[in-house]
Design a protein around this motif. Structure first.
Motif, PDB file in Angstrom:
ATOM      1  N   ASN A  85       0.863  -1.173   0.000  1.00 14.55           N
ATOM      2  CA  ASN A  85       0.000   0.000   0.000  1.00 14.55           C
ATOM      3  C   ASN A  85       0.904   1.229   0.000  1.00 14.55           C
ATOM      4  N   PRO A  86       1.029   1.930  -1.120  1.00 14.81           N
ATOM      5  CA  PRO A  86       1.938   3.072  -1.203  1.00 14.81           C
ATOM      6  C   PRO A  86       1.647   4.167  -0.170  1.00 14.81           C
ATOM      7  N   GLU A  87       0.393   4.314   0.226  1.00 14.57           N
ATOM      8  CA  GLU A  87       0.045   5.326   1.224  1.00 14.57           C
ATOM      9  C   GLU A  87       0.686   5.019   2.577  1.00 14.57           C
ATOM     10  N   ILE A  88       0.670   3.758   2.949  1.00 19.63           N
ATOM     11  CA  ILE A  88       1.273   3.361   4.226  1.00 19.63           C
ATOM     12  C   ILE A  88       2.779   3.602   4.171  1.00 19.63           C
ATOM     13  N   ILE A  89       3.404   3.231   3.061  1.00 18.24           N
ATOM     14  CA  ILE A  89       4.848   3.432   2.919  1.00 18.24           C
ATOM     15  C   ILE A  89       5.182   4.914   3.032  1.00 18.24           C
ATOM     16  N   GLU A  90       4.424   5.764   2.361  1.00 12.53           N
ATOM     17  CA  GLU A  90       4.671   7.211   2.426  1.00 12.53           C
ATOM     18  C   GLU A  90       4.500   7.742   3.839  1.00 12.53           C
ATOM     19  N   THR A  91       3.449   7.288   4.541  1.00 11.07           N
ATOM     20  CA  THR A  91       3.196   7.750   5.905  1.00 11.07           C
ATOM     21  C   THR A  91       4.346   7.363   6.831  1.00 11.07           C
ATOM     22  N   ILE A  92       4.811   6.144   6.703  1.00 18.67           N
ATOM     23  CA  ILE A  92       5.908   5.684   7.556  1.00 18.67           C
ATOM     24  C   ILE A  92       7.180   6.476   7.251  1.00 18.67           C
ATOM     25  N   LEU A  93       7.486   6.665   5.979  1.00 23.81           N
ATOM     26  CA  LEU A  93       8.717   7.368   5.605  1.00 23.81           C
ATOM     27  C   LEU A  93       8.653   8.858   5.943  1.00 23.81           C
ATOM     28  N   GLU A  94       7.456   9.422   6.051  1.00 27.39           N
ATOM     29  CA  GLU A  94       7.333  10.827   6.466  1.00 27.39           C
ATOM     30  C   GLU A  94       7.847  11.027   7.892  1.00 27.39           C
ATOM     31  N   HIS A  95       7.705  10.018   8.718  1.00 31.40           N
ATOM     32  CA  HIS A  95       8.120  10.103  10.118  1.00 31.40           C
ATOM     33  C   HIS A  95       9.566   9.658  10.336  1.00 31.40           C
ATOM     34  N   ALA A  96      10.200   9.143   9.311  1.00 27.91           N
ATOM     35  CA  ALA A  96      11.586   8.693   9.431  1.00 27.91           C
ATOM     36  C   ALA A  96      12.513   9.904   9.416  1.00 27.91           C
TER      37      ALA A  96
ATOM     38  N   LYS B 117      15.445  10.121   8.085  1.00 22.14           N
ATOM     39  CA  LYS B 117      15.981  10.233   6.725  1.00 22.14           C
ATOM     40  C   LYS B 117      15.439   9.078   5.894  1.00 22.14           C
ATOM     41  N   SER B 118      15.102   9.372   4.643  1.00 20.09           N
ATOM     42  CA  SER B 118      14.670   8.322   3.726  1.00 20.09           C
ATOM     43  C   SER B 118      15.117   8.691   2.321  1.00 20.09           C
ATOM     44  N   GLN B 119      15.234   7.653   1.500  1.00 23.33           N
ATOM     45  CA  GLN B 119      15.661   7.861   0.118  1.00 23.33           C
ATOM     46  C   GLN B 119      15.144   6.703  -0.724  1.00 23.33           C
ATOM     47  N   ASP B 120      14.491   6.998  -1.820  1.00 25.05           N
ATOM     48  CA  ASP B 120      13.993   5.999  -2.762  1.00 25.05           C
ATOM     49  C   ASP B 120      13.105   4.952  -2.074  1.00 25.05           C
ATOM     50  N   GLY B 121      12.263   5.372  -1.130  1.00 21.63           N
ATOM     51  CA  GLY B 121      11.344   4.456  -0.464  1.00 21.63           C
ATOM     52  C   GLY B 121      11.964   3.584   0.611  1.00 21.63           C
ATOM     53  N   CYS B 122      13.172   3.944   1.059  1.00 23.25           N
ATOM     54  CA  CYS B 122      13.865   3.158   2.087  1.00 23.25           C
ATOM     55  C   CYS B 122      14.343   4.086   3.191  1.00 23.25           C
ATOM     56  N   PHE B 123      14.561   3.494   4.380  1.00 28.16           N
ATOM     57  CA  PHE B 123      15.151   4.252   5.477  1.00 28.16           C
ATOM     58  C   PHE B 123      16.637   4.450   5.201  1.00 28.16           C
ATOM     59  N   VAL B 124      17.161   5.601   5.576  1.00 29.21           N
ATOM     60  CA  VAL B 124      18.589   5.847   5.502  1.00 29.21           C
ATOM     61  C   VAL B 124      19.098   5.840   6.939  1.00 29.21           C
ATOM     62  N   VAL B 125      20.057   4.958   7.206  1.00 31.16           N
ATOM     63  CA  VAL B 125      20.604   4.803   8.556  1.00 31.16           C
ATOM     64  C   VAL B 125      22.104   5.072   8.527  1.00 31.16           C
ATOM     65  N   PRO B 126      22.680   5.447   9.679  1.00 28.88           N
ATOM     66  CA  PRO B 126      24.125   5.679   9.710  1.00 28.88           C
ATOM     67  C   PRO B 126      24.910   4.410   9.405  1.00 28.88           C
ATOM     68  N   LYS B 127      26.009   4.574   8.719  1.00 31.60           N
ATOM     69  CA  LYS B 127      26.888   3.455   8.410  1.00 31.60           C
ATOM     70  C   LYS B 127      27.626   3.058   9.678  1.00 31.60           C
TER      71      LYS B 127
END
Length: 96
Positions: free
Chosen positions: A70-81, A83-93
């Motif tokens: 469900n693209p809406e759920i993915i967008e909602t979750i990534l709005e609260h992250a 950092k995000s990029q290309d539909g994924c979470f961005v985390v520190p290396k």
């Protein structure tokens, strides 16, 4: 397996822990007791034994695990992250 100061130093590095100098002997003693117990367990002959517990018997009483996107759920979750990029979470290396 013998636990000594060299092995404890290696374990400290692998676990990212630091053990105080005055507690090293106590930790070595406790780890040695654990290893001795496991070595005793390794001596048991379990070739004729069968597993008496499994979570696979009887199936699962829950719903079928079917993926849905469900693209809406993915967008909602990534709005609260943070950092995000290309539909994924961005985390520190953390690994070089």
């Amino acid at each position: 397996m013998q636990i000594d100061d060299k092995l404890l130093t290696k374990l400290e590095g692998l676990s990212a822990l630091s053990i105080d100098t005055n507690k090293r002997e106590e930790v070595i003693s406790e780890l040695s007791k654990i290893v001795q117990f496991v070595e005793i367990l390794n001596e048991l002959n379990l070739d004729q034994e069968t597993a008496t517990f499994t979570t696979l018997d009887g199936g699962t009483p829950f719903r079928e695990d079917t993926p849905s996107v469900n693209p809406e759920i993915i967008e909602t979750i990534l709005e609260h992250a943070p950092k995000s990029q290309d539909g994924c979470f961005v985390v520190p290396k953390i690994i070089e």
